[in-house]
Scaffold this motif. Structure first.
Motif, PDB file in Angstrom:
ATOM      1  N   ALA A   1       5.434 -26.547  63.052  1.00  0.00           N
ATOM      2  CA  ALA A   1       6.037 -27.271  61.929  1.00  0.00           C
ATOM      3  C   ALA A   1       5.045 -27.551  60.807  1.00  0.00           C
ATOM      4  N   ALA A   2       3.787 -27.761  61.164  1.00  0.00           N
ATOM      5  CA  ALA A   2       2.785 -28.093  60.139  1.00  0.00           C
ATOM      6  C   ALA A   2       2.566 -26.971  59.142  1.00  0.00           C
ATOM      7  N   ASP A   3       3.034 -25.748  59.459  1.00  0.00           N
ATOM      8  CA  ASP A   3       2.986 -24.673  58.475  1.00  0.00           C
ATOM      9  C   ASP A   3       3.788 -25.035  57.235  1.00  0.00           C
ATOM     10  N   ALA A   4       4.786 -25.926  57.407  1.00  0.00           N
ATOM     11  CA  ALA A   4       5.639 -26.294  56.285  1.00  0.00           C
ATOM     12  C   ALA A   4       5.552 -27.773  55.918  1.00  0.00           C
ATOM     13  N   ASN A   5       5.256 -28.650  56.881  1.00  0.00           N
ATOM     14  CA  ASN A   5       5.210 -30.080  56.548  1.00  0.00           C
ATOM     15  C   ASN A   5       3.851 -30.699  56.845  1.00  0.00           C
ATOM     16  N   GLY A   6       2.819 -29.855  56.941  1.00  0.00           N
ATOM     17  CA  GLY A   6       1.499 -30.336  57.335  1.00  0.00           C
ATOM     18  C   GLY A   6       0.803 -31.176  56.268  1.00  0.00           C
ATOM     19  N   LEU A   7       0.052 -32.143  56.739  1.00  0.00           N
ATOM     20  CA  LEU A   7      -0.702 -33.021  55.832  1.00  0.00           C
ATOM     21  C   LEU A   7      -1.813 -32.292  55.079  1.00  0.00           C
ATOM     22  N   PRO A   8      -2.562 -31.383  55.723  1.00  0.00           N
ATOM     23  CA  PRO A   8      -3.649 -30.714  54.988  1.00  0.00           C
ATOM     24  C   PRO A   8      -3.182 -29.956  53.751  1.00  0.00           C
ATOM     25  N   ALA A   9      -1.933 -29.496  53.741  1.00  0.00           N
ATOM     26  CA  ALA A   9      -1.438 -28.696  52.614  1.00  0.00           C
ATOM     27  C   ALA A   9      -1.131 -29.535  51.374  1.00  0.00           C
ATOM     28  N   VAL A  10      -1.068 -30.867  51.527  1.00  0.00           N
ATOM     29  CA  VAL A  10      -0.685 -31.709  50.387  1.00  0.00           C
ATOM     30  C   VAL A  10      -1.750 -32.735  50.020  1.00  0.00           C
ATOM     31  N   VAL A  11      -2.938 -32.644  50.605  1.00  0.00           N
ATOM     32  CA  VAL A  11      -3.972 -33.632  50.302  1.00  0.00           C
ATOM     33  C   VAL A  11      -4.576 -33.434  48.913  1.00  0.00           C
ATOM     34  N   ASP A  12      -4.183 -32.345  48.224  1.00  0.00           N
ATOM     35  CA  ASP A  12      -4.633 -32.159  46.839  1.00  0.00           C
ATOM     36  C   ASP A  12      -3.886 -33.089  45.890  1.00  0.00           C
ATOM     37  N   GLN A  13      -2.846 -33.767  46.396  1.00  0.00           N
ATOM     38  CA  GLN A  13      -2.055 -34.711  45.616  1.00  0.00           C
ATOM     39  C   GLN A  13      -2.152 -36.095  46.259  1.00  0.00           C
ATOM     40  N   PRO A  14      -1.907 -37.149  45.476  1.00  0.00           N
ATOM     41  CA  PRO A  14      -1.807 -38.473  46.099  1.00  0.00           C
ATOM     42  C   PRO A  14      -0.711 -38.455  47.169  1.00  0.00           C
ATOM     43  N   LEU A  15      -0.981 -39.080  48.325  1.00  0.00           N
ATOM     44  CA  LEU A  15      -0.017 -39.060  49.415  1.00  0.00           C
ATOM     45  C   LEU A  15       1.264 -39.790  49.008  1.00  0.00           C
ATOM     46  N   ARG A  16       2.405 -39.174  49.323  1.00  0.00           N
ATOM     47  CA  ARG A  16       3.707 -39.736  48.948  1.00  0.00           C
ATOM     48  C   ARG A  16       4.576 -39.812  50.194  1.00  0.00           C
ATOM     49  N   ALA A  17       4.368 -40.873  50.952  1.00  0.00           N
ATOM     50  CA  ALA A  17       5.014 -40.992  52.255  1.00  0.00           C
ATOM     51  C   ALA A  17       6.532 -41.012  52.157  1.00  0.00           C
ATOM     52  N   LEU A  18       7.079 -41.595  51.080  1.00  0.00           N
ATOM     53  CA  LEU A  18       8.521 -41.700  50.954  1.00  0.00           C
ATOM     54  C   LEU A  18       9.165 -40.383  50.538  1.00  0.00           C
ATOM     55  N   ASP A  19       8.434 -39.525  49.864  1.00  0.00           N
ATOM     56  CA  ASP A  19       9.013 -38.295  49.309  1.00  0.00           C
ATOM     57  C   ASP A  19       8.743 -37.053  50.140  1.00  0.00           C
ATOM     58  N   ALA A  20       7.740 -37.084  50.999  1.00  0.00           N
ATOM     59  CA  ALA A  20       7.416 -35.910  51.813  1.00  0.00           C
ATOM     60  C   ALA A  20       8.626 -35.527  52.663  1.00  0.00           C
ATOM     61  N   ASP A  21       8.902 -34.227  52.732  1.00  0.00           N
ATOM     62  CA  ASP A  21      10.199 -33.755  53.237  1.00  0.00           C
ATOM     63  C   ASP A  21      10.025 -32.553  54.165  1.00  0.00           C
ATOM     64  N   THR A  22      10.966 -32.374  55.086  1.00  0.00           N
ATOM     65  CA  THR A  22      10.859 -31.311  56.086  1.00  0.00           C
ATOM     66  C   THR A  22      11.782 -30.127  55.817  1.00  0.00           C
ATOM     67  N   ALA A  23      12.256 -29.971  54.574  1.00  0.00           N
ATOM     68  CA  ALA A  23      13.129 -28.827  54.267  1.00  0.00           C
ATOM     69  C   ALA A  23      12.444 -27.498  54.575  1.00  0.00           C
ATOM     70  N   GLY A  24      11.124 -27.432  54.358  1.00  0.00           N
ATOM     71  CA  GLY A  24      10.400 -26.195  54.639  1.00  0.00           C
ATOM     72  C   GLY A  24      10.412 -25.830  56.107  1.00  0.00           C
ATOM     73  N   VAL A  25      10.437 -26.835  56.994  1.00  0.00           N
ATOM     74  CA  VAL A  25      10.544 -26.552  58.423  1.00  0.00           C
ATOM     75  C   VAL A  25      11.904 -25.923  58.715  1.00  0.00           C
ATOM     76  N   GLY A  26      12.934 -26.420  58.034  1.00  0.00           N
ATOM     77  CA  GLY A  26      14.259 -25.834  58.190  1.00  0.00           C
ATOM     78  C   GLY A  26      14.293 -24.383  57.777  1.00  0.00           C
ATOM     79  N   ALA A  27      13.542 -24.021  56.735  1.00  0.00           N
ATOM     80  CA  ALA A  27      13.477 -22.614  56.312  1.00  0.00           C
ATOM     81  C   ALA A  27      12.872 -21.743  57.411  1.00  0.00           C
ATOM     82  N   LEU A  28      11.894 -22.263  58.124  1.00  0.00           N
ATOM     83  CA  LEU A  28      11.304 -21.518  59.238  1.00  0.00           C
ATOM     84  C   LEU A  28      12.312 -21.330  60.363  1.00  0.00           C
ATOM     85  N   VAL A  29      13.083 -22.384  60.656  1.00  0.00           N
ATOM     86  CA  VAL A  29      14.109 -22.279  61.703  1.00  0.00           C
ATOM     87  C   VAL A  29      15.160 -21.237  61.320  1.00  0.00           C
ATOM     88  N   CYS A  30      15.609 -21.272  60.064  1.00  0.00           N
ATOM     89  CA  CYS A  30      16.602 -20.283  59.608  1.00  0.00           C
ATOM     90  C   CYS A  30      16.061 -18.861  59.732  1.00  0.00           C
TER      91      CYS A  30
END
Length: 410
Positions: free
Chosen positions: A108-137
């Motif tokens: 799952a971290a391929d799509a919702n992993g923390l290391p991939a978004v540390v270039d931006q301020p952390l946004r705990a409320l907005d971070a989303d798992t839609a990308g994990v769904g794309a992997l499942v599809c």
């Protein structure tokens, strides 16, 4: 003295050393760590030593590679998004098809992993798992009949709601409008429409490999324990916790389950509750990731007759003993002792367990109680960047020292 009088010197048996590390995040993959540690063992004992390299994982980073290598198959590149919705490439591991069945491994971290978004301020409320769904599809479209989803290292706390949307579900507010992505939208969630959800997702089996046993909600839940690591303030932690409870209640109502039972399930708090939907809707089983991987690579068999086992991870702390690779290696080493044939007058002994880590945060007494010998790979004061750049060499050096101490000069 004649040759016959001198006799023949007894031959030393060839020592067996098992090398079974986890990856060291952002520093060294598990296979690279295993090779480095093995080279250190050879420096200490010479070329005569028998080394069994078994890279491990705990359900998080590196699990896909380890499992595909153990089971055989292929890895597909998949277009997906990160936790902030930006395009990226993820992967799906597919086992070889056997009797019409095909297992897909998704990290799952391929799509919702923390290391991939540390270039931006952390946004705990907005971070989303839609990308994990794309992997499942993508896995379903490739013919997967079973999904193994590996959790860990996530930036998200949305209860897997983004993944459910990617599979066709609609999450609606009281006015019948789609709620905002991420944990933010859960505060307004009033209804879940499952009428258009991808039917393929419910036809096969699901397993979810996790590396923690925290429940979904409450003081030990996803928001309280892991939310601050993802940038959540105390107020946001409370908001996320209430939203996850609401999502669990609505999913339980949709499936005839019990919301409190669902939210209290050990392990459901992993990766911000990502497994909530698969458990509630598809009957997914939560399995300890480290146990699944160790069984796949045959760790128990590899420990038979071993003189020692060396494992490794980035940081050795209390969580290391609660479902991580270190705890699994310890359990297998103990079981190996218990399975050994009884010898009259002798107490069965465990395979000695050595842990190499970037930082050791357990005290001597804690390590002693756990039954491990711990070595930090740091030679002295160093920045994190320096340690990460030199990790393979540092692992080899620490392994050589540890081997000489535990087994002598060979």
């Amino acid at each position: 003295m004649s040759g016959s009088a001198r006799g023949t010197l007894p031959q030393r048996s060839v020592p067996i050393v098992v090398v079974a590390p986890d990856s060291l995040k952002s520093s060294c993959t598990a296979p690279d760590a295993a090779r480095a540690i093995a080279s250190g063992v050879r420096r200490a004992l010479g070329q005569g030593v028998q080394i069994r390299e078994l890279p491990l994982a705990d359900g998080g980073e590196g699990t896909l590679d380890v499992l595909v290598a153990a089971w055989g198959g292929e890895i597909l590149d998949v277009a997906t998004t990160d936790a902030l919705g930006r395009p990226r490439t993820g992967r799906v591991g597919l086992s070889s098809e056997k009797q019409g069945a095909r297992l897909a491994v998704i990290e799952a971290a391929d799509a919702n992993g923390l290391p991939a978004v540390v270039d931006q301020p952390l946004r705990a409320l907005d971070a989303d798992t839609a990308g994990v769904g794309a992997l499942v599809c993508a896995a379903l479209s490739a013919g997967a009949t079973e999904i193994l989803m590996c959790l860990g290292g996530s930036a998200t706390s949305d209860g897997g709601s983004g993944m459910l949307r990617a599979l066709g579900a609609r999450l609606l507010d009281a006015s019948g409008n789609d709620v905002a992505p991420g944990a933010r939208g859960l505060a307004e969630l009033h209804e879940i429409d499952l009428s258009e959800i991808d039917t393929r997702a419910g036809k096969g089996g699901w397993r979810v490999a996790c590396d923690v046993d925290h429940p979904l909600t409450g003081v030990g839940g996803a928001a309280a324990v892991f939310g601050p690591q993802k940038g959540a303030s105390p107020e946001q932690v409370e908001l996320i916790d209430r939203g996850l409870a609401r999502l669990a209640r609505l999913l339980a109502e949709a499936t005839g389950g019990e919301a409190n039972e669902l939210a209290a399930l050990p392990g459901l708090g992993a990766a911000g509750g990502l497994a909530l939907g698969p458990v509630a809707l598809f009957g997914a089983q939560l399995v300890p990731g480290s146990a699944l991987v160790s069984d796949a690579v045959g760790l128990r068999d590899a420990l038979a007759g071993a003189a020692m086992v060396i494992t490794a991870e980035g940081r050795l702390d209390a969580q290391s003993l609660q479902g991580k690779v270190v705890s699994r290696v310890l359990a297998e080493a103990r079981d190996c002792r218990d399975d050994a044939p009884a010898v009259a007058g002798e107490e069965p002994s465990s395979v000695p367990v050595v842990v190499l880590a970037g930082s050791v945060e357990l005290s001597f007494e804690e390590c002693q109680r756990a039954g491990i010998a711990a070595w930090s790979i740091a030679r002295g004061p160093a920045t994190l960047d320096q340690l990460q750049a030199d990790t393979p060499a540092l692992l080899a050096e620490a392994a050589a020292h540890a081997t000489r101490v535990v087994l002598g000069e060979g």
